[in-house]
Design an enzyme around this catalytic site. Structure first.
Site, PDB file in Angstrom:
ATOM      1  N   GLY A  31       0.815  -1.212   0.000  1.00 35.64           N
ATOM      2  CA  GLY A  31       0.000   0.000   0.000  1.00 35.64           C
ATOM      3  C   GLY A  31       0.844   1.255   0.000  1.00 35.64           C
ATOM      4  N   LEU A  33       0.456   3.659  -2.058  1.00 38.53           N
ATOM      5  CA  LEU A  33       0.840   3.546  -3.468  1.00 38.53           C
ATOM      6  C   LEU A  33       1.350   4.869  -4.035  1.00 38.53           C
ATOM      7  CD1 LEU A  33      -2.082   1.332  -4.846  1.00 38.53           C
ATOM      8  CD2 LEU A  33       0.087   0.631  -3.810  1.00 38.53           C
ATOM      9  N   HIS A  37       4.280   2.084  -8.141  1.00 40.91           N
ATOM     10  CA  HIS A  37       3.321   0.968  -8.095  1.00 40.91           C
ATOM     11  C   HIS A  37       2.376   1.041  -9.296  1.00 40.91           C
ATOM     12  CE1 HIS A  37       4.058   1.458  -3.598  1.00 40.91           C
ATOM     13  NE2 HIS A  37       4.376   0.195  -3.811  1.00 40.91           N
ATOM     14  N   GLN A  61       7.929  -9.417   7.741  1.00 42.13           N
ATOM     15  CA  GLN A  61       9.140  -8.944   7.057  1.00 42.13           C
ATOM     16  C   GLN A  61       9.742  -7.713   7.722  1.00 42.13           C
ATOM     17  OE1 GLN A  61       6.866  -8.190   3.274  1.00 42.13           O
ATOM     18  NE2 GLN A  61       8.336  -6.540   3.038  1.00 42.13           N
ATOM     19  N   GLY A 149       9.152  -4.066  -8.514  1.00 44.23           N
ATOM     20  CA  GLY A 149      10.008  -2.939  -8.891  1.00 44.23           C
ATOM     21  C   GLY A 149      11.479  -3.287  -8.684  1.00 44.23           C
ATOM     22  N   ASP A 152      13.863  -2.559  -5.275  1.00 50.77           N
ATOM     23  CA  ASP A 152      14.183  -3.642  -4.329  1.00 50.77           C
ATOM     24  C   ASP A 152      14.793  -4.787  -5.131  1.00 50.77           C
ATOM     25  OD1 ASP A 152      12.893  -2.592  -1.796  1.00 50.77           O
ATOM     26  OD2 ASP A 152      11.262  -2.428  -3.222  1.00 50.77           O
ATOM     27  N   GLN A 155      15.334  -8.088  -3.395  1.00 49.94           N
ATOM     28  CA  GLN A 155      14.041  -8.766  -3.211  1.00 49.94           C
ATOM     29  C   GLN A 155      13.604  -9.442  -4.513  1.00 49.94           C
ATOM     30  OE1 GLN A 155      10.385  -7.199  -1.069  1.00 49.94           O
ATOM     31  NE2 GLN A 155       9.882  -6.526  -3.121  1.00 49.94           N
ATOM     32  N   SER A 188       7.286   4.360  -0.763  1.00 52.23           N
ATOM     33  CA  SER A 188       6.235   4.731   0.201  1.00 52.23           C
ATOM     34  C   SER A 188       6.855   5.452   1.399  1.00 52.23           C
ATOM     35  CB  SER A 188       5.510   3.479   0.688  1.00 52.23           C
ATOM     36  OG  SER A 188       5.042   2.754  -0.425  1.00 52.23           O
ATOM     37  N   ARG A 189       8.121   5.143   1.685  1.00 51.68           N
ATOM     38  CA  ARG A 189       8.785   5.758   2.839  1.00 51.68           C
ATOM     39  C   ARG A 189       9.074   7.247   2.610  1.00 51.68           C
ATOM     40  NH1 ARG A 189      10.946   0.469   3.650  1.00 51.68           N
ATOM     41  NH2 ARG A 189      10.494  -0.166   5.776  1.00 51.68           N
TER      42      ARG A 189
HETATM   43  O1  PAF Z   1       8.015  -4.745  -1.929  1.00 52.56           O
HETATM   44  C1  PAF Z   1       7.050  -4.800  -1.142  1.00 52.56           C
HETATM   45  O2  PAF Z   1       6.210  -3.888  -1.073  1.00 52.56           O
HETATM   46  C2  PAF Z   1       6.898  -6.022  -0.247  1.00 52.56           C
HETATM   47  O3  PAF Z   1       8.128  -6.504   0.170  1.00 52.56           O
HETATM   48  C3  PAF Z   1       6.062  -7.136  -0.890  1.00 52.56           C
HETATM   49  C4  PAF Z   1       6.736  -7.723  -2.110  1.00 52.56           C
HETATM   50  C5  PAF Z   1       4.689  -6.608  -1.263  1.00 52.56           C
HETATM   51  C6  PAF Z   1       5.875  -8.282   0.108  1.00 52.56           C
HETATM   52  O4  PAF Z   1       5.221  -7.844   1.252  1.00 52.56           O
END
Ligand code: PAF
Length: 282
Positions: A31, A33, A37, A61, A149, A152, A155, A188-189
């Protein structure tokens, strides 16, 4: 626009509206957004028959309770933004209980070492939490394509690894970083920065671009030293790490090799807001 708060209802709806040939595009988010996003959503809408977005602040997480508590939760505004892309997008915004069924813990994954670098060193348990939620969401939504994205980047590599190891039939697609006009990577931060901090945070991308230039002539160690010195001149920014790594393995670059792709990764605190960014170097 359809909004589901319950996984069983979403699963029943998707079963009713999709055939074996229906391509489902999926954008997992927490969220708050922003345009980044929305660019993932546009890619999903353009390339799939159906698009699902999840909005779920995943507790497993977060390795810092304060960060979890302060994470922005803006569902109404998020839904309004999603509608600007398409009102046919399906929103999945479950509760923690709906996802974790009273057992809010992570699975333990082996990501072949990708998890030990950078974010993994500074955020213990973070990638087990990401792996747990992404796997669970993939099992619920059963997407054909899932969009993440490149901000990250670690990730993204970890999600690709998890998807391959778990043999999940999902194509994981990385999408380019979107930046604010001053170069700050959208996040978002960023909402938690003051106007002045947000302007000054342009320094992060400036330093990354300069490090790319330097890397053409200098070693990874020399570039890293230059970045550390540059941040020391900006006391409002606390550099957590700067690392030049092999894009595929995420292992630090010790000696440059012609046939490897390298990337710089950075994490910086501005006040108590943690920002990350990355740039391809060659
Ligand atoms: O990148 C993010 O916003 C989060 O790490 C994700 C992939 C939605 C998992 O909670």
């Amino acid at each position: 626009m359809l909004i589901f708060n319950n996984q069983n209802e979403l699963v029943a709806h998707l079963a009713a509206v999709s055939k074996a040939t229906t391509n489902i595009g999926f954008v997992p988010t927490m969220g708050a957004l922003h345009e980044g996003h929305l660019s993932l959503l546009r890619a999903a809408v353009a390339n799939n028959d159906l698009t699902v977005i999840s909005i779920f602040v995943n507790p497993t997480q977060f390795n810092n309770a304060d960060d979890l508590a302060k994470y922005p939760r803006t569902l109404e505004a998020d839904v309004a933004k999603i509608k600007t892309v398409s009102d046919k997008i399906i929103v999945f915004a479950p509760s923690v209980d709906d996802i974790y069924q009273g057992n809010t813990v992570s699975e333990s994954f082996n990501f072949d070492g990708l998890e030990h670098q950078m974010e993994g060193q500074f955020r213990p348990g973070h990638f087990n939490g990401v792996g747990t939620i992404v796997k669970r969401l993939f099992e619920i939504v059963k997407p054909t394509n899932a969009y993440f994205g490149e901000k990250d980047f670690q990730q993204l590599q970890i999600v690709k690894k998890m998807t391959a190891k778990e043999k999940l039939p999902v194509t994981v697609i990385g999408c380019p970083i979107l930046r604010e006009p001053n170069g700050l990577a959208m996040s978002s931060r960023n909402e938690r920065l003051t106007d002045t901090e947000r302007k000054e945070a342009a320094i992060i991308y400036k330093i990354l671009k300069e490090s790319r230039k330097l890397f053409a002539q200098k070693s990874a160690a020399e570039v890293t030293q230059w970045v550390q010195k540059s941040f020391a001149k900006h006391p409002a920014f606390a550099l957590e790490y700067f690392q030049i790594a092999d894009e595929a393995t995420l292992l630090p670059c010790v000696r440059k090799s012609q046939n490897k792709k390298y990337r710089a990764f950075i994490a910086v605190f501005v006040n108590n807001v943690r920002l990350i960014d990355t740039i391809s170097l060659n």
